[in-house]
Design a protein around this motif. Structure first.
Motif, PDB file in Angstrom:
ATOM      1  N   ASP A 193      37.273  38.822  30.282  1.00 15.30           N
ATOM      2  CA  ASP A 193      37.541  40.306  30.649  1.00 15.30           C
ATOM      3  C   ASP A 193      36.616  41.215  30.333  1.00 15.30           C
ATOM      4  N   ARG A 194      35.416  40.771  30.032  1.00 22.49           N
ATOM      5  CA  ARG A 194      34.210  41.742  29.651  1.00 22.49           C
ATOM      6  C   ARG A 194      33.954  42.840  30.534  1.00 22.49           C
ATOM      7  N   GLY A 195      34.185  42.436  31.921  1.00 18.49           N
ATOM      8  CA  GLY A 195      33.986  43.689  32.893  1.00 18.49           C
ATOM      9  C   GLY A 195      35.259  44.530  33.305  1.00 18.49           C
ATOM     10  N   GLY A 196      36.044  44.180  32.468  1.00 19.87           N
ATOM     11  CA  GLY A 196      37.464  45.007  32.444  1.00 19.87           C
ATOM     12  C   GLY A 196      38.545  44.194  33.218  1.00 19.87           C
ATOM     13  N   SER A 197      38.342  43.211  33.987  1.00 17.55           N
ATOM     14  CA  SER A 197      39.529  42.497  34.301  1.00 17.55           C
ATOM     15  C   SER A 197      38.943  41.054  34.076  1.00 17.55           C
ATOM     16  N   ALA A 198      40.045  40.212  34.062  1.00 14.89           N
ATOM     17  CA  ALA A 198      39.650  38.731  34.113  1.00 14.89           C
ATOM     18  C   ALA A 198      38.981  38.121  35.136  1.00 14.89           C
ATOM     19  N   GLN A 199      37.810  37.629  34.882  1.00 11.64           N
ATOM     20  CA  GLN A 199      36.683  37.042  36.035  1.00 11.64           C
ATOM     21  C   GLN A 199      36.227  35.966  35.348  1.00 11.64           C
ATOM     22  N   VAL A 200      35.565  35.154  36.368  1.00 14.22           N
ATOM     23  CA  VAL A 200      35.088  33.902  36.249  1.00 14.22           C
ATOM     24  C   VAL A 200      33.454  34.020  35.845  1.00 14.22           C
ATOM     25  N   TYR A 201      32.939  33.591  34.534  1.00 10.99           N
ATOM     26  CA  TYR A 201      31.621  33.906  34.358  1.00 10.99           C
ATOM     27  C   TYR A 201      30.993  32.381  34.014  1.00 10.99           C
TER      28      TYR A 201
ATOM     29  N   THR B 155      32.763  35.375  40.082  1.00 11.15           N
ATOM     30  CA  THR B 155      33.939  35.714  41.151  1.00 11.15           C
ATOM     31  C   THR B 155      33.725  37.503  41.245  1.00 11.15           C
ATOM     32  N   PHE B 156      33.694  37.983  42.515  1.00 13.57           N
ATOM     33  CA  PHE B 156      33.656  39.225  42.707  1.00 13.57           C
ATOM     34  C   PHE B 156      34.768  39.654  43.628  1.00 13.57           C
ATOM     35  N   ASP B 157      35.738  38.953  44.031  1.00  9.11           N
ATOM     36  CA  ASP B 157      36.833  39.286  45.103  1.00  9.11           C
ATOM     37  C   ASP B 157      37.719  40.221  44.353  1.00  9.11           C
ATOM     38  N   GLU B 158      38.613  40.932  45.096  1.00 10.78           N
ATOM     39  CA  GLU B 158      39.616  41.649  44.722  1.00 10.78           C
ATOM     40  C   GLU B 158      40.672  40.758  43.675  1.00 10.78           C
ATOM     41  N   GLY B 159      41.219  41.108  42.873  1.00 13.50           N
ATOM     42  CA  GLY B 159      42.013  40.283  42.125  1.00 13.50           C
ATOM     43  C   GLY B 159      41.401  39.921  40.837  1.00 13.50           C
TER      44      GLY B 159
ATOM     45  N   GLN C 188      30.707  31.412  48.676  1.00 16.19           N
ATOM     46  CA  GLN C 188      31.941  31.616  49.570  1.00 16.19           C
ATOM     47  C   GLN C 188      33.249  31.024  48.837  1.00 16.19           C
ATOM     48  N   MET C 189      34.267  32.094  48.804  1.00 16.20           N
ATOM     49  CA  MET C 189      35.498  31.800  48.180  1.00 16.20           C
ATOM     50  C   MET C 189      36.477  31.333  49.499  1.00 16.20           C
ATOM     51  N   SER C 190      37.349  30.092  48.992  1.00 19.63           N
ATOM     52  CA  SER C 190      38.191  29.703  50.160  1.00 19.63           C
ATOM     53  C   SER C 190      39.426  29.375  49.382  1.00 19.63           C
ATOM     54  N   LEU C 191      40.517  30.033  49.904  1.00 18.74           N
ATOM     55  CA  LEU C 191      41.939  29.577  49.149  1.00 18.74           C
ATOM     56  C   LEU C 191      42.392  28.511  49.866  1.00 18.74           C
ATOM     57  N   LEU C 192      43.027  27.638  48.865  1.00 14.60           N
ATOM     58  CA  LEU C 192      43.428  26.301  49.265  1.00 14.60           C
ATOM     59  C   LEU C 192      45.063  26.298  49.670  1.00 14.60           C
ATOM     60  N   THR C 193      45.587  27.363  49.102  1.00 11.57           N
ATOM     61  CA  THR C 193      47.232  27.280  49.106  1.00 11.57           C
ATOM     62  C   THR C 193      47.706  28.670  49.568  1.00 11.57           C
ATOM     63  N   GLU C 194      49.031  28.802  49.827  1.00 10.33           N
ATOM     64  CA  GLU C 194      49.545  29.887  50.354  1.00 10.33           C
ATOM     65  C   GLU C 194      49.992  30.940  49.410  1.00 10.33           C
ATOM     66  N   GLY C 195      49.846  30.450  48.094  1.00 10.22           N
ATOM     67  CA  GLY C 195      49.988  31.530  46.826  1.00 10.22           C
ATOM     68  C   GLY C 195      51.409  31.314  46.319  1.00 10.22           C
ATOM     69  N   GLY C 196      51.550  31.685  45.282  1.00  8.74           N
ATOM     70  CA  GLY C 196      52.926  31.363  44.366  1.00  8.74           C
ATOM     71  C   GLY C 196      52.516  31.423  43.063  1.00  8.74           C
TER      72      GLY C 196
END
Lengths: 172, 421
Positions: free
Chosen positions: B298-306, B319-323, B358-366
């Protein structure tokens, strides 16, 4: 039939999630216990005035508050909880033989490992504040349970706000 | 044919309850081009406590890449008994036949052949044997051979998974076959267990246990069940990850402040600090070449992958996307990574390609957490939730086939796919 089921669910929700922790001094305690202590508060206040020994066990004392709460993904003790931590710091500095374990907890929104880190940061923040207030490092231990020991397990803010907390557990 | 394709394109739902089942498995969706295959019950199979051809058929079906053709009425066991026309009219492109025998020493031996029903040729033939209590292992091995022959990718049916089963206040560390069967609790206690990680050779598990009242990391042999403390410093010790050569682990400690990444040998010696951010750095995962670590911070203020080089050097945000993003793990070929993506209150399983970004979502979320690749990179195992319970789930790396595995009771959490045996 449908109404009955909803009724039961509501009752369960109420039982599982005690009301807003910020307004009630003992969010963790079941409702019955809260009303009981209200009934005897006058008596215990009187005894607290005479002997300071049992201040820690006096339900009307600020020291009866053993949890501090946080907004989402925040580990800084909030202004409304600072007097609680400061009171415990004062108590610990006056009772060198008392020890307290600070247990950081989180809601489930994050990975389990991230939340373990966040819970530790919460507990360490309380620890630092206690030390600044006069407690000695040897009286304090800070640990984290992350999201592993939720007080309330529904996927709702009503639950999550109870799970985002640091508990101050005195060693018996 | 068009109708058929349309049908398979739909979200199909098939539920099976296996005999002796410890798990209930639901399969959702299907691969784009399913291979029609007939698995003829092996001669002698019916005398065994567990039908081998049933295990083979179950494995292939769950992969989503095969469509099982009903052998109804036909039961050849030797190539000479096969009338290819029978199978061509049923649309089968491949055919598995065989026999099973109990040998004088008590071992079970299955001899199987994989036939090309269109070209009318033999594709593979092999004898697979195991002791009587490992009948399912024979089936998994045969399914692996068929899968590899027909798809060109190595099968993962013989691999194992690990997860934590929580039942009230009881926590068990469970090792099971990749289909969830053959569960074995290797540790059971009344304090939480988290973050199990396989050693590269599958002989040991590292994990987090709260048995001493705080998070400490242990390493346990799966052969002897002997366990040793890897890291037990004040505060939290967690997130163990093995290097590909098995000679060191990355762990996360809070002994010097906030969660930071360290390297340590498997015997707990040689502790060395790797990250110096002062924020939360956690969930390290080695690249297959051992040169890099992916981690959550969370060094950039929110949890992201480095990502950072293991030998030191600056970390780079991935990772740069929203969320927010958690729990990164490299694909076996090192070309992408899978992670848990939290957006507007839902966790998704997502992959990101290193080259295209490129990021791809593999699931519908939950409530989808802690993904890990199968060693062939074709499937991803993760923790999910259904009907109010924690379950294990898999999704194919193209997102087309999903599988839910319900444990008999309690909540399944913290899964991790093991290496090839």
């Amino acid at each position: 039939m449908k109404k009955l089921v909803i009724g039961i669910v509501l009752v369960n929700l109420l039982a599982a999630c005690a009301s807003d922790p910020k307004k009630e001094p003992e969010a963790a305690a079941p409702k019955a216990a809260t009303s009981k202590s209200e009934g005897t508060s006058a008596a215990s206040q009187a005894s607290a005035a005479k002997t300071e020994v049992d201040e820690l066990n006096d339900p009307s004392s600020i020291l009866a508050k053993r949890s501090v709460y946080y907004p989402f993904d925040v580990a800084v003790v909030q202004d409304e909880d600072k007097p609680v931590v400061q009171a415990h710091a004062k108590h610990l500095s006056g009772h060198a033989n008392h020890k307290v374990r600070l247990e950081g907890n989180c809601d489930e929104r994050g990975s389990n490992e991230y939340n373990l880190g966040l819970g530790q940061r919460r507990a360490d923040g309380v620890k630092k504040m206690l030390e600044l207030g006069g407690a000695k490092a040897g009286q304090l231990e800070s640990v984290s349970y992350g999201e592993e020991k939720p007080r309330c397990s529904d996927h709702s803010e009503a639950c999550w706000k109870q799970n985002r907390r640091t508990d101050l557990n005195y060693a018996k | 044919m068009a109708v058929l394709r349309g049908l398979f394109g739909l979200w199909l739902l098939a539920q099976t309850t296996m005999s002796m089942a410890t798990l209930n498995i639901e399969i959702i969706g299907a691969g784009e081009n399913q291979i029609p295959i007939a698995i003829v019950p092996f001669g002698g199979d019916e005398k065994l406590a567990q039908s081998i051809s049933e295990v083979v058929a179950g494995d292939l079906r769950r992969s989503g890449l095969f469509r099982l053709v009903d052998p109804a009425g036909k039961s050849p066991h030797e190539p000479a008994e096969v009338n290819y026309a029978d199978w061509q009219v049923r649309g089968a492109e491949a055919l598995a036949i065989g026999t099973v025998e109990t040998q004088p020493n008590g071992r079970i031996e299955a001899r199987f052949r994989l036939l090309d029903a269109v070209k009318e040729t033999e594709l593979a033939g092999q004898a697979v044997s195991a002791s009587e209590n490992q009948i399912r292992a024979i089936g998994h091995r045969i399914a692996d051979l068929i899968y590899e022959k027909l798809t060109g990718d190595k099968g993962v049916f013989s691999t194992r998974i690990v997860y934590v089963n929580r039942q009230g206040k009881k926590f068990s560390l469970v090792v099971a076959d990749s289909d969830g069967h053959n569960e074995q609790a290797v540790l059971t206690q009344n304090e939480p267990i988290m973050s199990p990680a396989w050693s590269p050779d599958g002989s040991h598990l590292a994990y987090v246990s709260f048995e001493t009242g705080h998070a400490a990391v242990y390493v346990q042999s799966l052969y002897t069940n002997q366990r040793a403390v890897l890291a037990n410093y004040p505060g939290s010790n967690s997130a163990p990850a093995w290097s590909p050569d098995g000679k060191q682990l990355a762990v996360v400690l809070t002994r010097d402040g906030s969660s930071q990444i360290y390297l340590v040998r498997p015997d707990g010696s040689g502790l060395r600090r790797l990250s110096f951010s002062g924020t939360i750095d956690t969930e390290p995962n080695f690249s297959p070449d051992g040169q890099y670590l992916l981690f959550t911070s969370d060094r950039g203020g929110s949890a992201q992958v480095y990502r950072m080089p293991v030998d030191g050097g600056a970390a780079q945000r991935m990772t740069f996307d929203e969320g927010t993003n958690f729990s990164p793990r490299h694909s076996p070929d090192g070309k992408s990574f899978v992670f848990s993506h939290l957006f507007k209150g839902k966790f998704y399983i997502a992959v990101r390609d290193f080259q295209t970004g490129q990021m791809s979502l593999l699931t519908e979320g939950g409530w989808e957490k802690r993904p890990s690749f199968a060693p062939n990179g074709k499937l991803i195992l993760f923790a999910s939730e259904a009907r109010g319970r924690g379950i294990l789930a898999t999704v194919s790396s193209d997102g087309r086939v999903k599988q839910h595995m319900f444990t008999q009771s309690g909540d399944a959490r913290e899964p991790m796919w093991g290496p090839y045996p």
